[in-house]
Design an enzyme around this catalytic site. Structure first.
Site, short mmCIF file in Angstrom:
data_model
loop_
_atom_site.label_atom_id
_atom_site.label_comp_id
_atom_site.label_asym_id
_atom_site.label_seq_id
_atom_site.Cartn_x
_atom_site.Cartn_y
_atom_site.Cartn_z
N GLU A 157 0.79 -1.23 0.00
CA GLU A 157 0.00 0.00 0.00
C GLU A 157 0.82 1.28 0.00
O GLU A 157 0.45 2.26 -0.62
CB GLU A 157 -0.96 0.01 1.19
N GLU A 208 -10.04 -3.85 4.52
CA GLU A 208 -9.68 -2.82 3.55
C GLU A 208 -8.51 -3.28 2.69
O GLU A 208 -8.48 -3.05 1.48
CB GLU A 208 -9.32 -1.52 4.28
N ASP A 225 -6.32 -6.66 6.64
CA ASP A 225 -7.66 -6.41 7.14
C ASP A 225 -8.62 -6.35 5.97
O ASP A 225 -8.24 -6.56 4.82
CB ASP A 225 -7.71 -5.11 7.97
N ASP A 259 -2.51 -4.60 3.27
CA ASP A 259 -2.65 -4.75 4.71
C ASP A 259 -3.57 -5.91 5.10
O ASP A 259 -4.49 -6.26 4.34
CB ASP A 259 -3.18 -3.45 5.34
N TYR A 282 0.76 -4.80 13.27
CA TYR A 282 -0.31 -4.01 12.64
C TYR A 282 -1.22 -3.39 13.70
O TYR A 282 -1.65 -4.06 14.64
CB TYR A 282 -1.12 -4.90 11.70
N HIS A 299 -6.64 -11.26 14.17
CA HIS A 299 -5.34 -10.59 14.18
C HIS A 299 -4.76 -10.55 15.58
O HIS A 299 -5.48 -10.60 16.58
CB HIS A 299 -5.47 -9.17 13.63
N ARG A 354 -4.27 -1.85 13.55
CA ARG A 354 -5.73 -1.80 13.47
C ARG A 354 -6.27 -3.19 13.77
O ARG A 354 -6.39 -4.02 12.88
CB ARG A 354 -6.18 -1.31 12.09
#
Length: 891
Positions: free
Chosen positions: A7, A84, A82, A80, A303, A350, A305
């Site tokens: 990203e 998104e 997740d 990433d 990570y 996660h 989030r």
């Protein structure tokens, strides 16, 4: 050669070093396409077909990726870990398929929770396919947010002028803040008394015991409700004899908290460091993406989030080894600790947020980090290692004491505690947000030696009066905690949701507390009255549960959309027949404490104090809501609707001009008045009358003849500049007090400076302004660069500067203001490029520069934009022209 897509560009450089020459790592710069901000991007009548748009910057990035894939052996999507990130990989692959560059090349999806060489190489060894269930959950969420924003916001614009937008999560979070404010307004303060005795042991040691029972009945907290009762009990204790009934020492263990989640990290950073949620996420992003340590770029935390609270087995082993070596074997529990989350709708796929290497202590990396990064890393490291440490061992002592006054008895209790073994406290201790109750129950420190059945000497009896307090307003951290408890939103949306409320001016911050503004309360009251279901906490949480079920493959995403849209569309259609008078009647009722505060004389707060017969009501104007009289135009009373003036209702309750005297030069009457935009002073009458609004910090009650004269005399000439001979003056503008000379403005610290500053200091202030560098534009000066960011892809330096209206990014002739609350020192080149592109698209540059900026400037990375969500792409010129695009911003 394999192409790897990540990203952010900084991540791409680091990962390319890890993988070596057989790979080419390219950055997507966050999302590569999004729903156009216009009607029809999601079409319910076509089974929720969605139209996607690639902006100019993303198109260039995708061309670079496509060109690389053409000559590659395969594609690895490493965005990433997740929803998104999964969606970005899906978008990239879909676009490459449409460009027909994939063919029969292998496509693999890899995810890593940390940017370290081991984590990346391990992920490369375990590729998988794109998780379509996660993509479906993303599509459902994106469609829901679009449908709510683009259908509900226009209703607000038509029925509630001045309101800016509504959103699926945003509006529920706003309701939480407004409901708490209403709770505070309804709160009735009650008196209560605490009574304690200062006692002395036979060994001469003093300690304090509090009254807990009287006449054989236990006293509940705050049970002593008045001074008479307090004095009766105080008299009883004054004449009593005291004996120790029992002493009990009980060992208690305190266990450590789990490692950080997104929410708990934001809460801890707020209480310990004073960081806002967005600032926390910006700093965490840097720690995650990597720091140059001894010539190697290394990600320092996993990570950030996540709502998972468990660490990977290898991380637990590493933490235990670090505990043994750094704290000693005594601090290492016999078995590893395992945690499960209590948050509603949490996804524990996660890891929690932890250091990538527990042997890398904060002291070891101190010289490689800036101040904010070191503070946050220190928190993450200490919380992570404490989570695997031994329990703290506390001895809590309770002494029960009997007071006897002629047969009338009362019970007192003294408590104290001492830490026998600090355990995890040696690494980390929690702090509580303002207004939260401590959860450990400890009271005081160690008690002196007290023995059962021994007599005590009374030293002093204390009776203290107290008053109950309303619940505290939410801070950013406690609001996020509440949202997490209710299951509203997700880790990636918390900080962005709060930022949206601040940017919309629905709420402001005061001493780190969120204060709902009149505009925000109006929106909430409207939605609660006419769209009740869609701001209900349970409904929003249940929708999140369905999205989770979609991601798990248990629900079809279009079935969820169909169910939602049927009722929502019906509700929208019903409002078409809704009259503004219906809206105002509902708001008058819902917001009565705000709109019609009680009057000191007890009279009806809705009767106009000017004409005495009209009824006050909310009115809607071009710039929002205000209070006006029903006898308009015969009675032209109006009053600004503002949360800030709520406590000073009487001062603003009358629109009758208050005479302050006459102007000594013109003989005209000077009056203090109140209008829909707030209080102001006026000299004379009619359209030629001179007016001046009251500056910030000046209340109507503080205005006298002298202050009114001073305000109406502005601008004020100070004297001629010694070099140019041109006049220097001071004034009060939209952005505050200033000094002006030859077209150059320099800000002043306070309104008092406008009236007191002399020639010498004015010249000095202007010189300081000039020293920042002139740009030759209409006599104004260019701000000095606060930070150099590097070269723009089209050439020319990108800098962060501080201007008259706040910090901004500069590239050539393009100036892009930084978002509210953004730290100028934390701006990254990716963020700057996105801001420049957006500004250029709106016409903020010369024609040539604007064209280049729009076509070549890349999007920012997901977290660099707002510290919490994937980056929204820069707007094209076509979008900038769309009124809908300008207004209907969603969560």
């Amino acid at each position: 050669m394999n192409v790897v897509v990540v990203e952010s560009p900084s991540k791409a450089k680091t990962i390319n070093k890890y993988l070596g020459p057989g790979y080419k790592v390219l950055a997507s710069f966050g999302h590569v396409r999004d729903l156009p901000a216009k009607d029809g991007s999601v079409r319910p009548d076509e089974d929720f077909e969605m139209s996607w748009e690639v902006d100019g910057a993303s198109a260039k990035r995708m061309k670079d990726i496509a060109d690389a894939v053409k000559s590659s052996d395969g594609l690895i999507l490493a965005t990433d870990p997740d929803r998104e990130g999964e969606a970005i990989s899906w978008h990239v692959l879909d676009l490459l398929k449409k460009k027909k560059v994939i063919g029969d090349k292998p496509v693999r999806r890899v995810v890593f929770n940390a940017i370290t060489k081991k984590a990346v190489l391990d992920a490369m060894a375990e590729p998988r396919d794109i998780d379509i269930s996660l993509v479906d959950a993303y599509l459902a969420r994106r469609a829901l947010d679009y449908l709510v924003g683009f259908n509900l916001s226009p209703v607000l614009w038509r029925k509630l002028p001045g309101a800016r937008s509504a959103g699926r999560v945003q509006s529920v979070a706003l309701r939480l803040v407004c409901d708490r404010e209403a709770e505070i307004e309804r709160f009735v303060t009650e008196e209560y008394w605490n009574i304690s005795a200062l006692l002395k042991t036979p060994r001469g040691d003093e300690f304090e015991a509090r009254l807990v029972s009287s006449d054989g009945k236990r006293l509940q907290p705050k049970a002593i409700g008045n001074g008479d009762e307090a004095n009766r009990l105080k008299t009883l204790l004054d004449g009593a004899s005291y004996v120790v009934e029992s002493v009990e020492a009980k060992p208690v263990k305190r266990n450590p908290a789990p490692p950080f989640t997104t929410s708990t990290l934001q809460q801890a950073a707020s209480s310990k460091l004073g960081f806002s949620a967005s600032r926390t996420m910006q700093v965490a992003q840097k720690l995650y993406e990597g720091v140059d340590i001894g010539g190697e770029t290394v990600g320092l935390i996993t990570y950030m989030r996540t709502d998972g609270v468990q660490m990977a087995p290898e991380a637990i082993d590493a933490a235990r080894r670090a505990i043994g070596s750094q704290f000693g074997e005594r601090y290492l529990p016999e078995k590893p600790r395992f945690y499960s989350t209590k948050a509603k709708n949490a996804q524990e796929a996660h890891e929690a947020i932890r250091p990538t290497d527990f042997n890398r202590s904060p002291d070891q990396v101190r010289r490689f980090l800036d101040g904010d990064m070191l503070k946050l890393y220190d928190l993450v490291w200490k919380r992570g290692i404490a989570s695997q440490m031994a329990s703290a061992e506390i001895e809590r002592t309770t002494a029960e004491i009997i007071a006897d006054n002629g047969g009338k008895k009362a019970g007192l209790r003294a408590t104290g505690s001492v830490i026998r073994f600090d355990g995890f406290i040696a690494a980390y201790t929690d702090m509580k947000e303002d207004g939260e109750q401590a959860d450990d129950g400890d009271e005081g420190g160690r008690l002196p030696e007290i023995n059962a059945r021994e007599n005590l000497a009374k030293q002093k009896i204390n009776a203290t009066q107290h008053f109950t307090e309303p619940p505290p307003r939410y801070s950013e951290a406690t609001l996020i905690k509440k949202m997490e408890e209710l299951g509203i939103g997700r880790p990636s949306t918390y900080a962005a949701t709060v930022t949206t409320l601040l940017d919309r001016d629905y709420v402001t911050t005061d001493k780190r507390k969120l204060v709902p503004q009149a505009k925000g309360r109006l929106v909430t009251a409207f939605l609660e009255s006419f769209f009740t279901r869609y701001v209900e906490y349970d409904f929003t949480a249940s929708l999140e549960e369905k999205l989770d079920q979609i991601s798990a493959g248990d629900l079809n995403w279009k079935d969820v959309l169909r169910e939602f849209w049927k009722d929502f569309f019906s509700q929208i259609e019903d409002t078409k027949e809704l009259r503004v008078t219906n809206v105002l009647d509902a708001l008058n009722e819902e917001l009565a404490p705000l709109v019609f505060p009680k009057r000191e004389d007890g009279s009806d707060p809705r009767i106009c104090q000017v004409c005495g017969t009209g009824k006050l009501s909310l009115k809607l104007g071009k710039y929002g809501a205000f209070v006006g009289c029903s006898n308009y135009p015969e009675c032209n009373y109006t009053r600004q609707l503002s949360s800030e003036t709520n406590g000073d209702a009487e001062a603003s309750a009358s629109n009758e001009p208050l005479s302050l005297g006459k102007d000594p030069h013109t003989g005209e009457e000077i009056t203090l008045r109140s209008g829909r935009f707030g209080p102001y002073v006026q000299r004379g009458e009619g359209k030629d009358a001179k007016r001046s609004s009251l500056p910030k910090g000046w209340t109507p009650a503080s205005i006298d003849h002298e202050k009114a004269i001073a305000l109406l005399s502005l601008p004020r000439d100070i004297g001629a500049h010694p070099e140019t001979g041109k006049m220097i003056s001071t004034g009060l503008g939209r952005y505050g007090p200033f000094v002006l000379h030859n077209g150059t403005y320099a800000n002043l610290d306070s309104i008092e400076d406008v009236f007191a500053i002399g020639l010498n200091r004015a010249v000095s202030v202007l010189a300081d302004k000039q020293s920042k560098g002139a740009n030759g534009s209409r006599g104004r000066t260019a701000a000095a660069a606060l930070k150099e960011l590097g070269e723009h892809p089209d050439g020319g330096a990108i800098t962060v500067r501080d201007g008259r209206f706040g910090p901004y990014v500069n590239w050539g002739k393009v100036n892009a203001t930084l978002p509210k609350g953004k730290d100028p020192q934390s701006v990254t080149v990716e963020e700057a490029l996105a801001l420049i592109a957006e500004r250029a698209a709106k016409g903020g540059a010369t024609k040539g520069k604007a064209t280049k900026a729009k076509s070549t400037t890349a999007k920012t990375t997901k977290a660099a934009s707002n510290g919490a969500t994937k980056t929204a792409k820069p707007k094209t010129a076509a979008k900038a022209k769309s009124k809908t695009a300008a207004k209907a911003k969603k969560d």
